[in-house]
Design a protein around this motif. Structure first.
Motif, PDB file in Angstrom:
ATOM      1  N   PHE B  92      32.586  29.461  33.252  1.00  0.00           N
ATOM      2  CA  PHE B  92      33.885  29.273  32.584  1.00  0.00           C
ATOM      3  C   PHE B  92      34.978  28.965  33.594  1.00  0.00           C
ATOM      4  CE2 PHE B  92      31.665  31.939  29.528  1.00  0.00           C
ATOM      5  CZ  PHE B  92      32.063  31.421  28.303  1.00  0.00           C
ATOM      6  N   PHE B  94      39.272  28.799  33.221  1.00  0.00           N
ATOM      7  CA  PHE B  94      40.353  29.011  32.252  1.00  0.00           C
ATOM      8  C   PHE B  94      41.678  28.475  32.762  1.00  0.00           C
ATOM      9  CE2 PHE B  94      37.339  32.532  32.066  1.00  0.00           C
ATOM     10  CZ  PHE B  94      36.906  32.434  30.762  1.00  0.00           C
ATOM     11  N   GLN B  98      42.205  33.729  35.324  1.00  0.00           N
ATOM     12  CA  GLN B  98      41.464  34.965  35.017  1.00  0.00           C
ATOM     13  C   GLN B  98      40.724  35.536  36.216  1.00  0.00           C
ATOM     14  OE1 GLN B  98      41.825  36.552  32.331  1.00  0.00           O
ATOM     15  NE2 GLN B  98      42.197  35.184  30.610  1.00  0.00           N
ATOM     16  N   LEU B 100      40.371  38.626  38.871  1.00  0.00           N
ATOM     17  CA  LEU B 100      40.728  40.050  38.848  1.00  0.00           C
ATOM     18  C   LEU B 100      41.631  40.353  40.040  1.00  0.00           C
ATOM     19  CD1 LEU B 100      37.491  41.869  37.694  1.00  0.00           C
ATOM     20  CD2 LEU B 100      39.257  40.685  36.388  1.00  0.00           C
ATOM     21  N   PRO B 101      42.826  40.858  39.779  1.00  0.00           N
ATOM     22  CA  PRO B 101      43.818  40.988  40.864  1.00  0.00           C
ATOM     23  C   PRO B 101      43.390  41.946  41.967  1.00  0.00           C
ATOM     24  CG  PRO B 101      44.578  42.078  38.848  1.00  0.00           C
ATOM     25  CD  PRO B 101      43.343  41.301  38.497  1.00  0.00           C
ATOM     26  N   MET B 102      42.513  42.927  41.633  1.00  0.00           N
ATOM     27  CA  MET B 102      42.182  43.908  42.672  1.00  0.00           C
ATOM     28  C   MET B 102      41.016  43.445  43.535  1.00  0.00           C
ATOM     29  SD  MET B 102      40.964  44.597  39.610  1.00  0.00           S
ATOM     30  CE  MET B 102      39.773  45.387  38.555  1.00  0.00           C
ATOM     31  N   LEU B 103      40.442  42.270  43.245  1.00  0.00           N
ATOM     32  CA  LEU B 103      39.328  41.775  44.048  1.00  0.00           C
ATOM     33  C   LEU B 103      39.780  40.580  44.881  1.00  0.00           C
ATOM     34  CD1 LEU B 103      36.382  41.939  41.457  1.00  0.00           C
ATOM     35  CD2 LEU B 103      37.169  43.692  43.059  1.00  0.00           C
ATOM     36  N   THR B 104      39.175  40.422  46.076  1.00  0.00           N
ATOM     37  CA  THR B 104      39.499  39.272  46.936  1.00  0.00           C
ATOM     38  C   THR B 104      38.835  38.027  46.356  1.00  0.00           C
ATOM     39  OG1 THR B 104      37.531  39.621  48.251  1.00  0.00           O
ATOM     40  CG2 THR B 104      39.520  40.740  48.995  1.00  0.00           C
ATOM     41  N   LEU B 111      31.483  38.466  41.629  1.00  0.00           N
ATOM     42  CA  LEU B 111      31.442  39.322  40.435  1.00  0.00           C
ATOM     43  C   LEU B 111      30.311  38.981  39.457  1.00  0.00           C
ATOM     44  CD1 LEU B 111      32.844  41.657  38.890  1.00  0.00           C
ATOM     45  CD2 LEU B 111      34.256  39.912  37.781  1.00  0.00           C
ATOM     46  N   TYR B 141      43.638  38.023  48.418  1.00  0.00           N
ATOM     47  CA  TYR B 141      43.733  38.447  47.005  1.00  0.00           C
ATOM     48  C   TYR B 141      44.396  37.336  46.194  1.00  0.00           C
ATOM     49  CZ  TYR B 141      42.463  43.119  48.440  1.00  0.00           C
ATOM     50  OH  TYR B 141      41.776  44.191  48.930  1.00  0.00           O
ATOM     51  N   ARG B 157      33.717  30.475  41.139  1.00  0.00           N
ATOM     52  CA  ARG B 157      33.086  31.565  40.384  1.00  0.00           C
ATOM     53  C   ARG B 157      32.248  31.005  39.229  1.00  0.00           C
ATOM     54  NH1 ARG B 157      37.195  35.445  37.498  1.00  0.00           N
ATOM     55  NH2 ARG B 157      37.397  33.591  36.191  1.00  0.00           N
ATOM     56  N   ASP B 169      38.704  25.501  29.822  1.00  0.00           N
ATOM     57  CA  ASP B 169      39.796  25.559  28.850  1.00  0.00           C
ATOM     58  C   ASP B 169      41.095  25.195  29.563  1.00  0.00           C
ATOM     59  OD1 ASP B 169      41.382  26.161  26.624  1.00  0.00           O
ATOM     60  OD2 ASP B 169      41.601  28.253  27.249  1.00  0.00           O
TER      61      ASP B 169
END
Lengths: 830, 232
Positions: B92, B94, B98, B100-104, B111, B141, B157, B169
């Protein structure tokens, strides 16, 4: 393993910059509160008990009517306990031709093990802690006055002559039976044999007191109890004085309540933080669902994260507790004037269990609901997040709180009152919250400006408004409850007036009453009230002889039954009496149908019930009467109170002596000496030491209570912050949008203020009513003191709470007014 | 239905019950996308594009009709089954990235591999981040990256699981024209390199025209010839 790594990564990053910090702080505070309060109350109680133990001269004592077997001393020694023996008996003290009946106490070196004798200035003692030196004697003021002896003079006991070395101002071990008392004189135990007074069969009391490590004392007490023979019994301070026992029991219950309240507050804060944590993770979960995470994976991931937070929170909480306990030990030791025992390990694991229960009951439901996030949220952010099943969540939280309450309160009544009170308050708050939301929606068209925006916000965030209202309301209610109970406790302490009776006068004869009353007035006693007293021995209950009936009952009942009873008669209940059951007589009661009114706990111990016929032997004649009422007695008033009253006229004709209690102002002791000289048969007992002890215990309890209350306030503050935080994101977003649309800072601030003011006002109203009701229940059922209405303080406290809510709420969103709206919006979106 | 079809929509409909009436978001939509094909779905706001994408990717369930993804009918799978299928076969991208803010950047790309239990998540994530030009920004980040860089992380990703089908999208919707063009170049280049089937939702005609075929949605229905498609 990979999931644990991922969970650890998430938790670690969020600790640096995220709401996990709030969750962690709330958890750490709950753990710290339980561990600190637990440790503080454990240690303060131990210190208070130890302090009270001065009354028996040690931490425990064994008393017997025959010399104690050496086994007791050996056991104490083996357990590493200090021990000291005493022997007491009555004898005549001679000073020239003046002879007085005194109670001789022969002390082993080192006695008392707790507390110390205070000597009047001008004594000739080198080492007061060692006790009377060989050949010397210490006299209490009463004994010295009665015998006309002074320091430096010689007095005789039996075959020995002693030099008076000191006048004792205060005895630490004043836990005596008032009625068996003659003035005390103290000699060293090694001098006893030479007096020749201790012949075989002589009536005497033999005691051994022990002191030291609390566990060792407990072991000693347990072993001693198992070995007690006939005529031997174990003593503890709580048993020595009912008023001290009451003070300690109340302190214990208050600490129980305080510990509970800190747990509940911590749980509320954790629930709020977990809810916010879950809300902020909706997008992350939707994305993970989108890229292939199953519900089970999401569940495991978040359980791991919660577990990590749980472990970190527990460690942080215990670290805080350790620091606070250290500081507390130092502070309490200074404030209480006694050394505190070292903190134990129990509070640590209790803290960990609390963390687990709070996480499982309060944090898990919203976080576990994350697994049901719709993956569609990645495309459409307006897709609603999942709701934790309301009933299941409620039941889980209730189960967690109920479990913790029962466990930490250690008192089912207390736990039930708090639980029922909390549930009822939460229900009322929820209903009021729902009403508020409706009224706010209905009122909107009629309002303008800030008020309209404020109401609109409350109505729009229906669910959050309810959560906030319930959390803040409960938080404020329980903080208020504790403060009201605290004021009840302090009121109770203050009930002991500065002019409480500090002297008991006993053994006055009926024909001495007019002259004695006059002498007392002359000595500065305002209104001497002399009370009649008839000594009686219990013989039968409902026709069953007591000796047979009581043999198998507990030792206290046995002791009470064997002892002589002091009966009095009264036309009405006394000022310290509250009728607990039955009816107190009114008017004339026929002498052949005499009635008794008995102190409730005393009756319970002896197994007496309303309607029982009690038979006494009074100087050889039989006296029968029926129990028609049970009374609660406020012993701590220090007025002469009696376990058993008889109806007026019932005791006419029996040998009667009179007793009174009065307050003797300091420096008026000479007047007492004159009275003793004029009425040689009288005994005047100085209860100032006990009075001081009770007062000190009350003050110490007050100090400890204040400390514990400070902790609860901090926990309440955290609930406040977490509750305000619950709507912070939404609020920031709204404020940013309003700013984009041209709202001025003042308008935005006014809208925030009006919203929080309304929330605060409603919360405060419910909290004031709920806490008032709960405090009354608590006072009556748990502390067993007369509840008092304190609507003024309740509403004043609630108003303060409302102000705190309004100010904190408005401050929490103030920063956004200084930031550009675009920055805020980006921060929220990120 | 061709056996080579990577995506097939059969009489798809989506309705939402409102208090007064039923709202039709999608009505009788049928089409197929062949393996390796790039198809754009275009239409005005509210035409049903995002609803259709949600149904095709199994993020939502249709009121009627069904979706067959890579040979598997989605209505035969439960929620977790669809998640597993997405994890294994679907990528996907987007509009709002999207991440995740806490992951680099590296962790964000790792992920989906970690969720699937892959052992070599880190080297694979690093390799593809180098491919999208972010080899030097692995430890950054999301908030430390520009919008274009964030979208490149999102593309990495999406491709790191080597998906058979990629749903995008409005991938350039949040970016300026120049950055959007670069991101689109990267997306199409990777798509061509790896032979992925691409379903792209956009209202940008220029971007749509880079696909093999365009499906036009209006009022929840495919426009004339929709199921056959207009082929470029």
């Amino acid at each position: 393993m990979r999931l644990i790594r991922l969970a650890w990564r998430m938790a670690r990053r969020e600790l640096g910059a995220g709401e996990v910090r709030v969750l962690l702080a709330a958890l750490a505070l709950a753990v710290a509160a339980v561990a600190t309060v637990g440790s503080a109350s454990e240690r303060a109680q131990a210190a208070l008990v130890r302090e009270a133990n001065r009354l028996i001269g040690g931490d425990a004592a064994v008393r017997a009517d025959a010399p104690l077997p050496v086994a007791f001393a050996q056991r104490a020694k083996a357990l590493g306990l200090a021990h000291a023996s005493t022997t007491s008996f009555r004898s005549m003290l001679r000073n020239g031709t003046n002879m007085r009946l005194v109670e001789v106490r022969a002390l082993e070196r080192g006695y008392p093990l707790r507390g110390a004798y205070e000597l009047e200035p001008g004594h000739a003692v080198v080492d007061p802690a060692a006790g009377p030196a060989p050949g010397s004697i210490w006299l209490t003021r009463n004994a010295a006055a009665a015998a006309g002896a002074a320091v430096g003079g010689d007095v005789a006991l039996g075959r020995s002559t002693f030099r008076v070395a000191a006048i004792v101002a205060k005895e630490p071990d004043a836990g005596f039976d008032l009625m068996e008392l003659a003035p005390h004189v103290l000699i060293g135990l090694p001098d006893l044999a030479a007096t020749g007074l201790m012949q075989p069969g002589a009536r005497a009391t033999f005691r051994i007191a022990v002191a030291g490590d609390a566990d060792a004392v407990a072991t000693f007490a347990r072993d001693a109890k198992a070995q007690l023979g006939r005529g031997q019994r174990l003593e503890s301070a709580a048993e020595a004085r009912p008023e001290i026992r009451n003070a300690l029991a109340r302190a214990e219950r208050f600490f129980g309540l305080a510990a509970l309240i800190s747990v509940v507050l911590g749980a509320i804060a954790v629930a709020l933080a977990a809810r916010r944590h879950a809300l902020r993770h909706l997008d992350a979960c939707a994305l993970m669902r989108c890229v292939g995470a199953t519900q089970g994976t999401i569940t495991r991931l978040y359980v791991f994260e919660l577990a990590i937070v749980g472990v970190l929170g527990t460690i942080a909480g215990l670290a805080i507790a350790a620091v606070l306990s250290f500081a507390l030990g130092w502070w309490l030791a200074g404030a209480l004037g006694v050394a505190l025992p070292a903190p134990g390990f129990a509070p640590a694991w209790q803290g960990a269990v609390v963390a687990l229960a709070v996480l499982a009951g309060f944090a898990a439901p919203p976080v576990l609901a994350l697994r049901r996030v719709s993956p569609l949220r990645v495309l459409r952010r307006d897709v609603a997040g999942p709701r934790a099943g309301a009933i299941a969540t409620l039941l889980l939280a209730l189960a967690a709180v109920a479990g913790l309450l029962l466990w930490r309160a250690g008192d089912a009544t207390l736990a039930t009152i708090v639980l029922v009170g909390l549930v009822a308050s939460a229900a009322v708050l929820a209903v009021l919250g729902a009403l508020l939301v409706r009224v706010a929606s209905a009122l909107r068209p009629y309002l303008r400006g800030a008020a309209r925006h404020g109401l609109a916000s409350l109505a729009r965030r229906r669910a959050t408004t309810l959560v906030q209202l319930v959390a803040l309301g409960l938080g404020l209610s329980i903080v208020l409850l504790l403060s009201l109970v605290r004021s009840d406790l302090e009121r109770w302490r203050d009930e002991l007036p500065v002019d409480a009776p500090n002297r008991f006068l006993i053994n006055a004869q009926s024909d001495q009453i007019p002259a004695l009353t006059e002498s007392l007035r002359a000595a500065g006693v305002a209104e001497p009230m002399l009370v009649p007293m008839v000594r009686a021995r219990l013989t039968a209950v409902n026709g069953t002889a007591v000796a047979a009936k009581q043999r198998d009952e507990d030792e206290r009942a046995q002791r009470l039954a064997e002892r002589e009873f002091n009966l009095t008669w009264r036309a009405q209940p006394g000022p310290d009496d509250t009728i607990a059951a039955g009816t107190f007589w009114t008017g004339d009661v026929p002498a052949d149908a005499a009635q008794l009114s008995v102190e409730r706990r005393f009756a319970e111990t002896l197994g007496w019930k309303l309607g029982d016929e009690i038979a006494f032997d009074i100087a050889g004649s039989a006296f029968r009467a029926r129990v028609t009422s049970l009374r609660d007695v406020k012993w701590e008033s220090f007025r002469p109170n009696f376990f058993v009253y008889a109806s007026p006229g019932a005791l006419d004709g029996y040998a009667t002596t009179w007793i009174t209690a009065f307050h003797l102002p300091p420096g008026r002791e000479d007047g007492m000496n004159a009275i003793v000289a004029r009425f040689p048969n009288l005994t005047i007992v100085d209860v100032g030491a006990i009075l001081d002890q009770v007062r000190r215990t009350g003050e110490q309890v007050g100090l400890a209570v204040r400390f514990v209350f400070g902790f609860t306030l901090a926990a309440g503050l955290l609930v406040l912050l977490a509750a305000i935080g619950a709507t912070r994101d939404e609020r920031l977003h709204e404020v940013a949008v309003m700013r984009v649309l041209g709202a001025r800072a003042r308008q935005v601030a006014a809208a925030q203020w009006s919203e929080f003011a309304l929330l605060g006002a409603l919360t405060a109203l419910v909290a004031a009513i709920a806490s008032e009701i709960l405090a009354a229940q608590f006072a009556q059922r748990v502390l067993q003191i007369e509840p008092s209405a304190h609507w003024g303080p309740a509403f004043a406290g609630a108003a303060l709470g409302a102000l705190a809510i309004a100010v904190t709420g408005a401050l929490a969103t103030r920063g956004v007014l200084r930031t550009s709206p675009a920055t805020t919006l980006r921060a929220i979106a990120g | 239905m061709s056996s080579a079809a990577a995506v097939a929509a059969e009489k798809l409909g989506k309705r939402v019950a409102l208090p007064e009436r039923t709202l039709t978001l999608l009505d009788d939509v049928s089409f197929t996308v062949a393996a390796g094909e790039a198809v754009a779905i275009v239409g005005a706001s509210g035409s049903g594009k995002s609803t259709l994408l949600g149904l095709l990717a199994g993020l939502d369930s249709p009121s009627e009709g069904r979706v067959v993804l890579d040979g598997t009918a989605l209505d035969t799978l439960d929620e977790d089954g669809r998640a597993r299928l997405r994890g294994a076969r679907v990528g996907f991208v987007f509009q709002s990235f999207q991440l995740l803010p806490m992951l680099t950047a590296r962790e964000n790309v790792m992920l989906p591999l970690e969720l699937a239990g892959a052992r070599d998540a880190a080297p694979r994530a690093e390799a593809i981040l180098s491919r999208v030009g972010l080899g030097e920004r692995l430890g950054h980040y999301p908030r430390q990256l520009s919008g274009g860089e964030q979208q490149r992380v999102a593309i990495a990703r999406a491709f790191v699981v080597q998906p058979a089908i990629l749903f995008a999208d409005e991938p350039t919707g949040n970016l300026d024209a120049q950055t959007g063009g670069a991101v689109a170049d990267l997306l199409f280049a990777l798509n061509a390199e790896r032979g992925t089937t691409l379903v792209l939702v956009t209202h940008d005609d220029k971007l749509a025209q880079r696909c093999h075929r365009v499906l036009r949605l209006a009022g929840g229905r495919l426009q004339a010839g929709g199921s056959g498609g207009l082929t470029w």
